[in-house]
Write a protein that holds these residues in place. Structure first.
Motif, short mmCIF file in Angstrom:
data_model
loop_
_atom_site.label_atom_id
_atom_site.label_comp_id
_atom_site.label_asym_id
_atom_site.label_seq_id
_atom_site.Cartn_x
_atom_site.Cartn_y
_atom_site.Cartn_z
N LEU A 170 0.85 -1.18 0.00
CA LEU A 170 0.00 0.00 0.00
C LEU A 170 0.89 1.24 0.00
N GLY A 171 0.81 2.03 -1.07
CA GLY A 171 1.62 3.25 -1.17
C GLY A 171 0.98 4.40 -0.42
N THR A 172 1.79 5.13 0.32
CA THR A 172 1.26 6.23 1.12
C THR A 172 2.25 7.39 1.14
N ARG A 173 1.71 8.63 1.17
CA ARG A 173 2.59 9.77 1.45
C ARG A 173 3.20 9.54 2.83
N ARG A 174 4.29 10.25 3.11
CA ARG A 174 5.01 9.96 4.35
C ARG A 174 4.52 10.80 5.54
N SER A 175 3.60 11.75 5.31
CA SER A 175 3.17 12.59 6.45
C SER A 175 2.46 11.72 7.49
N THR A 176 2.43 12.21 8.72
CA THR A 176 1.78 11.45 9.80
C THR A 176 0.31 11.21 9.47
N LEU A 177 -0.35 12.27 8.92
CA LEU A 177 -1.76 12.11 8.57
C LEU A 177 -1.93 11.04 7.50
N ALA A 178 -1.11 11.09 6.47
CA ALA A 178 -1.26 10.14 5.36
C ALA A 178 -0.98 8.71 5.83
N THR A 179 0.08 8.52 6.61
CA THR A 179 0.39 7.15 7.07
C THR A 179 -0.67 6.66 8.06
N THR A 180 -1.20 7.56 8.85
CA THR A 180 -2.28 7.17 9.78
C THR A 180 -3.52 6.73 9.00
N GLN A 181 -3.86 7.49 7.99
CA GLN A 181 -5.01 7.16 7.14
C GLN A 181 -4.79 5.83 6.42
N SER A 182 -3.59 5.68 5.90
CA SER A 182 -3.28 4.45 5.15
C SER A 182 -3.27 3.23 6.06
N GLN A 183 -2.77 3.40 7.28
CA GLN A 183 -2.77 2.28 8.22
C GLN A 183 -4.20 1.88 8.57
N THR A 213 -2.40 -9.72 4.30
CA THR A 213 -1.45 -8.84 5.00
C THR A 213 -1.11 -7.66 4.10
N VAL A 214 -1.07 -6.47 4.69
CA VAL A 214 -0.80 -5.26 3.91
C VAL A 214 0.45 -4.58 4.46
N GLU A 215 1.37 -4.23 3.55
CA GLU A 215 2.63 -3.57 3.94
C GLU A 215 2.60 -2.13 3.43
N LEU A 216 2.84 -1.15 4.29
CA LEU A 216 2.86 0.26 3.87
C LEU A 216 4.19 0.59 3.20
N VAL A 217 4.12 1.29 2.06
CA VAL A 217 5.33 1.73 1.34
C VAL A 217 5.28 3.26 1.25
N GLY A 218 6.23 3.94 1.90
CA GLY A 218 6.24 5.41 1.91
C GLY A 218 6.68 5.98 0.56
N VAL A 219 5.97 7.00 0.08
CA VAL A 219 6.30 7.66 -1.20
C VAL A 219 6.31 9.16 -0.98
N LEU A 235 2.41 8.87 -6.24
CA LEU A 235 1.80 7.58 -5.85
C LEU A 235 1.32 6.83 -7.09
N ARG A 236 0.74 7.59 -8.02
CA ARG A 236 0.24 6.96 -9.25
C ARG A 236 1.40 6.41 -10.08
N ASP A 237 2.53 7.11 -10.06
CA ASP A 237 3.70 6.60 -10.80
C ASP A 237 4.10 5.23 -10.25
N LYS A 238 4.05 5.10 -8.93
CA LYS A 238 4.46 3.81 -8.31
C LYS A 238 3.47 2.70 -8.66
#
Ligand SMILES: NCc1[nH]cc(CCC(=O)O)c1CC(=O)O
Length: 301
Positions: free
Chosen positions: A5-18, A31-37, A61-64
């Motif tokens: 799962l690709g996510t921006r690295r901000s706390t808000l973005a990673t919190t939302q993605s988690q 199982t889902v693994e977060l990938v910071g972008v 994120l779309r590029d990834k």
């Protein structure tokens, strides 16, 4: 195999993605693994209005996704351009969180003294709040919630305006002095909603992630974004829209405001949730007939 799962690295973005990752694992067993972008929006210091506001948080994120480095991405829906990109699909729009805007600081909005400094990077918030309190100083700010709220303690600002959903997800709803009702401050189209996006060709993922979709959220934000798209406005335009689907009827309200807050075209409409996009387009057409495009035009130059 883990889903990436690709996510921006901000706390808000990673919190939302988690949050999305946990819901996905809970409902699918995967199982889902977060990938910071890192996106351009995260590294540039320019004000969103200068950047046009659309896509600066999304394209990396779309590029990834295209490069196959991630399987799906989570965006804040309000940061997603309304222009369809056929390479991608919104596999899920999970149940929306609070759609409203919030005031952070020691005072309620009405109690702020004349000339008080209110920080916000959103032309929409400035335009609508100026209509209520033209005597306040609206200061453009960038950065994450911590940076913005920190300016109050530092004495640089008297208040900041942020999305309730973001503050709640960050566990900072206790710092909210006031939540603006939509009659005072109409939210950005899609505010409070998350967008789970993957390659349109990955039908396996579209089906798997579909378990996270909330139909009432989807119909509501579809109508809101249809207004934004039909007005040909970007995410940084002073356009507000909010729709609520009670399961039978979709009620939509939208507004375009002049930058100084002195003029506005505000209209509402109701229709079937299954015709959400058309409802938004028709309302936008009515607003344009009442001069909304003239107000929009004033923003463009
Ligand atoms: N790029 C700004 C942005 N994009 C999404 C949110 C809030 C979370 C949401 O709307 O789901 C925010 C911060 C804010 O407006 O306070």
């Amino acid at each position: 195999m883990n889903l990436r799962l690709g996510t921006r690295r901000s706390t808000l973005a990673t919190t939302q993605s988690q949050m999305v990752a946990d819901a996905c694992t809970e409902r699918t067993g995967r199982t889902v693994e977060l990938v910071g972008v890192t996106t351009f929006g995260d590294v540039t210091k320019a004000h969103l209005a200068q950047l046009g506001g659309t896509g600066v948080f999304v394209s990396a994120l779309r590029d990834k996704l295209v490069e196959g480095e991630i399987d799906f991405a989570v965006h804040s829906l309000k940061d997603l351009p309304t222009k369809q990109d056929p390479r991608f699909t919104l596999a899920a729009l999970p149940e929306r969180h609070d759609h409203r805007d919030a005031l952070v600081g020691p005072h309620k909005f009405a109690d702020l003294p004349p000339g008080a400094r209110v920080g916000t990077g959103s032309p929409r918030r400035v335009a609508m709040l100026s209509a209520l309190r033209p005597d306040l100083e609206y200061v453009p700010i960038r950065g994450n919630a911590d940076t913005r709220i920190g300016k109050i303690a530092a004495g640089e600002l008297d208040a900041v305006v942020l999305a309730t959903a973001g503050l709640t997800r960050l566990g900072r709803s206790g710092e909210i002095a006031q939540i603006f009702e939509v009659e005072e401050l109409l939210p950005a189209p899609g505010q409070g909603a998350l967008a789970v996006e993957c390659l349109a060709g990955r039908t396996d993922l579209v089906e798997l992630l579909g378990v996270l979709d909330d139909p009432r959220t989807r119909s509501a934000v579809t109508a809101e974004r249809a207004v934004l798209s039909a007005l040909e406005a970007g995410c940084a335009a002073p356009v507000g829209a909010f729709a609520a689907d009670d399961g039978h009827t979709l009620n939509l309200t939208a507004v375009v405001v002049s930058v100084d807050g002195r003029e506005a075209v505000r209209k509402s409409a109701a229709g079937s949730p299954s015709e959400a996009a058309q409802l938004g387009r028709l309302l936008a057409a009515e607003m344009i007939a009442e001069g909304a495009d003239r107000l929009m035009g004033e923003q463009s130059h």
